[in-house]
Design a protein around this motif. Structure first.
Motif, mmCIF file in Angstrom:
data_model
loop_
_atom_site.group_PDB
_atom_site.id
_atom_site.type_symbol
_atom_site.label_atom_id
_atom_site.label_comp_id
_atom_site.label_asym_id
_atom_site.label_seq_id
_atom_site.Cartn_x
_atom_site.Cartn_y
_atom_site.Cartn_z
ATOM 1 N N ALA A 98 -21.517 7.286 12.589
ATOM 2 C CA ALA A 98 -22.169 5.984 12.902
ATOM 3 C C ALA A 98 -21.845 5.418 14.133
ATOM 4 C CB ALA A 98 -21.871 5.098 11.729
ATOM 5 N N SER A 99 -20.458 5.596 14.536
ATOM 6 C CA SER A 99 -20.069 5.185 15.710
ATOM 7 C C SER A 99 -20.917 5.637 17.106
ATOM 8 C CB SER A 99 -18.395 5.178 15.796
ATOM 9 O OG SER A 99 -17.771 4.445 14.901
ATOM 10 N N LEU A 100 -20.971 6.910 16.755
ATOM 11 C CA LEU A 100 -21.477 7.994 18.019
ATOM 12 C C LEU A 100 -23.320 7.773 18.061
ATOM 13 C CD1 LEU A 100 -19.398 10.959 17.393
ATOM 14 C CD2 LEU A 100 -19.516 9.286 19.387
ATOM 15 N N VAL A 101 -23.622 6.994 17.329
ATOM 16 C CA VAL A 101 -25.334 6.957 17.169
ATOM 17 C C VAL A 101 -25.827 6.245 18.471
ATOM 18 C CG1 VAL A 101 -27.440 6.045 16.004
ATOM 19 C CG2 VAL A 101 -25.406 7.141 14.655
ATOM 20 N N VAL A 111 -21.651 15.446 13.901
ATOM 21 C CA VAL A 111 -20.556 15.010 13.200
ATOM 22 C C VAL A 111 -21.073 14.734 12.021
ATOM 23 C CG1 VAL A 111 -19.030 13.208 13.116
ATOM 24 C CG2 VAL A 111 -19.515 14.163 15.183
ATOM 25 N N LEU A 112 -22.327 14.235 11.729
ATOM 26 C CA LEU A 112 -22.571 13.783 10.130
ATOM 27 C C LEU A 112 -22.907 15.093 9.268
ATOM 28 C CD1 LEU A 112 -24.042 11.843 8.099
ATOM 29 C CD2 LEU A 112 -26.056 12.384 9.209
ATOM 30 N N SER A 157 -25.427 6.361 9.402
ATOM 31 C CA SER A 157 -25.942 6.975 10.714
ATOM 32 C C SER A 157 -26.993 7.775 10.476
ATOM 33 C CB SER A 157 -24.682 8.064 10.964
ATOM 34 O OG SER A 157 -24.339 9.084 10.184
ATOM 35 N N ALA A 158 -27.374 8.292 9.264
ATOM 36 C CA ALA A 158 -28.555 8.943 8.612
ATOM 37 C C ALA A 158 -29.741 8.342 8.750
ATOM 38 C CB ALA A 158 -28.305 9.685 7.293
ATOM 39 N N ALA A 166 -33.766 10.984 2.659
ATOM 40 C CA ALA A 166 -32.493 11.596 1.966
ATOM 41 C C ALA A 166 -31.558 10.562 2.019
ATOM 42 C CB ALA A 166 -31.891 12.509 3.140
ATOM 43 N N SER A 167 -31.498 9.551 2.860
ATOM 44 C CA SER A 167 -30.809 8.309 2.520
ATOM 45 C C SER A 167 -31.056 7.594 1.336
ATOM 46 C CB SER A 167 -30.871 7.503 3.708
ATOM 47 O OG SER A 167 -30.352 8.055 4.947
#
Length: 321
Positions: A98-101, A111-112, A157-158, A166-167
């Motif tokens: 989430a930090s990298l999005v 990473v996810l 992040s998804a 999916a979320s």
């Protein structure tokens, strides 16, 4: 983080990772606050960058421990602090994603996916430990939220990466599991008061409500979001009312369980502000963020100091490679 008698990573305690979850959550809350109030996104980047480096160091140290003796992972999962810590380690990968999005979507996606794979492996190993160990180990604890409901962090992040369907499935599936854990835990709490050293773990019950609400708000499932907000507020009020009860045993590494729920509540308020508008949620979010900024670093520093001195592994019964 080692003593003169210990090789690097040989006894890395999983108890470091709940605090890293809290610090990641704090950085993400600051990012949301900066967006909500149209501030430069500078402080959150510094926090998330620093926490990323700290997490990567701890993650590599733990992988080094597992590489020396793979069975050490199962040994850590047999004790409650280890189980909570390993679950928090996997969930921190979701928070890292989430930090990298906004920085690099492709790396965030990798990473996810890595987090999902490791999380599934951890769930299988925990189930094995629960069903092959003593009967008392199968008692439902707040740590079950981290293991079985923790998938709810993946949509942070998804969703921005485009995995909306999916979320949504994760939202409703983990929501049902969380409700079951809350119900059983409430019955257990009424039936038997937990021992004082384990009471800080009760704070974990706040995190799923906050994350379910955050993901629901991000998915425009506003009815679910408002129900989750109501649940989060009720749990938070119960925790605040029972603060002396929760902290009766004094400071311990299990206080890491206070960190990420506080951050999750701040993130929930800012997510609701973004989805529903108005000023109430933003103002509550700021108050929660101020509290989180005052509490989380203090707890994390104390735990990391114990890690640096070689005391944390002993206090949490961390396995040695």
């Amino acid at each position: 983080m080692q003593t003169s008698r210990t090789k690097f990573g040989e006894q890395t305690p999983p108890a470091i990772f709940p605090n890293m979850m809290g610090l990641f959550g704090l950085g993400l809350a600051w990012r949301q606050a900066e967006r909500a109030f149209a501030l430069p996104q500078a402080f959150s980047q510094v926090v998330l960058g620093a926490v990323t480096l700290l997490f990567l160091f701890g993650f590599v140290a733990y992988l080094r421990k597992v590489s020396r003796r793979p069975g050490v992972l199962v040994d850590d999962l047999r004790v409650l602090p280890g189980r909570a810590g390993i679950a928090a380690m996997t969930l921190s990968l979701y928070l890292l994603a989430a930090s990298l999005v906004p920085v690099n979507a492709e790396i965030a996606k990798l990473v996810l996916l890595m987090g999902l794979l490791i999380h599934l492996i951890v769930v299988v190993l925990v189930l094995r430990v629960l069903f092959t160990g003593p009967a008392e180990q199968r008692q439902v604890t707040p740590v079950w939220h981290l293991v079985f409901v923790g998938f709810i962090i993946a949509p942070l992040s998804a969703i921005p990466l485009g995995y909306q369907t999916a979320s949504t499935n994760i939202l409703f599936t983990t929501g049902a599991v969380a409700v079951a854990i809350w119900g059983i835990s409430l019955w257990q709490l009424i039936s038997r008061i937990p021992p004082a050293p384990l009471r800080p773990l009760l704070a974990i019950h706040l995190a799923p409500a906050c994350l379910l609400g955050t993901v629901a708000a991000m998915s425009a499932q506003m009815t679910v979001a408002y129900v989750a907000v109501a649940m989060a507020v009720l749990i938070l009020l119960a925790l605040l009312t029972g603060a002396r009860f929760l902290t009766q045993a004094g400071f311990s590494p299990l206080w890491g369980a206070f960190t990420f729920p506080i951050a999750a509540f701040a993130n929930l308020m800012f997510a609701m502000d973004s989805a529903a508008g108005g000023t109430t949620f933003a103002l509550i979010g700021i108050l929660a963020l101020v509290a989180a900024s005052a509490i989380i670093p203090v707890i994390a520093v104390k735990v990391f100091q114990a890690w640096a001195k070689g005391q944390l592994a002993v206090k949490t019964n961390a396995a040695r490679a």
